[in-house]
Design an enzyme around this catalytic site. Sequence first.
Site, PDB file in Angstrom:
ATOM      1  N   LYS A 104       0.844  -1.200   0.000  1.00  0.00           N
ATOM      2  CA  LYS A 104       0.000   0.000   0.000  1.00  0.00           C
ATOM      3  C   LYS A 104       0.879   1.250   0.000  1.00  0.00           C
ATOM      4  CE  LYS A 104      -3.743  -2.374   2.375  1.00  0.00           C
ATOM      5  NZ  LYS A 104      -4.489  -2.607   3.626  1.00  0.00           N
TER       6      LYS A 104
ATOM      7  N   GLN B 204      -4.910  -1.774   9.772  1.00  0.00           N
ATOM      8  CA  GLN B 204      -4.668  -3.045   9.094  1.00  0.00           C
ATOM      9  C   GLN B 204      -5.220  -4.201   9.949  1.00  0.00           C
ATOM     10  OE1 GLN B 204      -3.232  -3.320   5.950  1.00  0.00           O
ATOM     11  NE2 GLN B 204      -3.712  -5.496   6.079  1.00  0.00           N
TER      12      GLN B 204
ATOM     13  N   ASP C 263     -11.325   2.636   4.199  1.00  0.00           N
ATOM     14  CA  ASP C 263     -11.532   1.182   4.045  1.00  0.00           C
ATOM     15  C   ASP C 263     -13.031   0.859   3.946  1.00  0.00           C
ATOM     16  OD1 ASP C 263      -9.260  -0.330   3.712  1.00  0.00           O
ATOM     17  OD2 ASP C 263      -8.858  -0.569   5.852  1.00  0.00           O
TER      18      ASP C 263
END
Length: 282
Positions: A50, A94, A117
């Site tokens: 990422k 994460q 997200d």
Amino acid sequence: MTAQLINGKEKASEIYTALRDKISALPSKPKLAIILVGNDEASLIYVRNKQKAADLVGITAELFHLPENTEETELLQLIDTLNTDSQTNGVIVQLPLPDHLNTHKIINRISPLKDVDGFNPYNTGMLQNNEKPYFIAATPLGIMKLLHDVCPKLTGKNVVIIGASLIVGRPLATLLLNNECTVTVTHIHTRFIEELTRQADILIAACGVAKLVKQDWIKQGAILIDVGINRENGRICGDIDFEDVKDKASALTPVPGGVGPMTVAMLLQNTVNAYLLQNPSL
Ligand code: NAD
């Protein structure tokens, strides 16, 4: 091989080019905060990917790497700080988090306006209501982009999803339902699963079981999307047995090079959208 290969890597690269152009015209760089707790091996690789991709398009990705034993209050405080920091446009945590941390509580703390997200209940709820969320989860969003290319008319299609997770199966089912598909979501307790998958015009595997889907699980000419990332004998493979199905499907994604690159591209697209959302005068 008779099936069309759905090339996610190529599609993601087109998206990167468009994002780079868009970002170069902005007065400052969008900024993404990535919070990683602990040293899960796969998570370290995903985070690195990422960061690399963000760098490529001109997004600043700042990593907050916290120790495994970080306390919940400490993590919540960091999220509160990032939520109010005007320089930070997107915040992601994460997953998976270490067991002592309450994932829902932590994700729910991210401001819906920075939740790139798309896991915050505001955004998932808006999606569920078929309204416009600020952000949609990156993997389902990337899959929808790939599907629209190979199947521009989704209305009425029979779709079966293997896997009902919060990050893939569930939001994807909602997106497909919102696109007027008939959706069946299966999971570990689904009985006679092959009977369901054989009905699918579009079959999406997101269960994390290496090469689960074989030729006799699919209908002739089905479109297959493989979300799985598994390691088998030191090599990465998906949840679909690519070699076994490639002459029966009409189109399918490879692993690697299919859904994975699209997930990262959609996260970056969401981050640029967050920047624009927070700077409405632009
Ligand atoms: P998860 O573990 O949260 O959920 C797995 C789901 O699959 C559950 O609903 C479970 O009931 C179901 N399942 C498990 N075994 C099954 C079986 N034998 N038959 C039917 N259903 C079964 O997983 P997740 O986070 O959704 O990830 C799924 C896979 O997708 C993993 O391999 C993960 O690495 C991969 N993934 C890839 C991307 C990407 O960008 N390509 C993104 C997210 C996840």
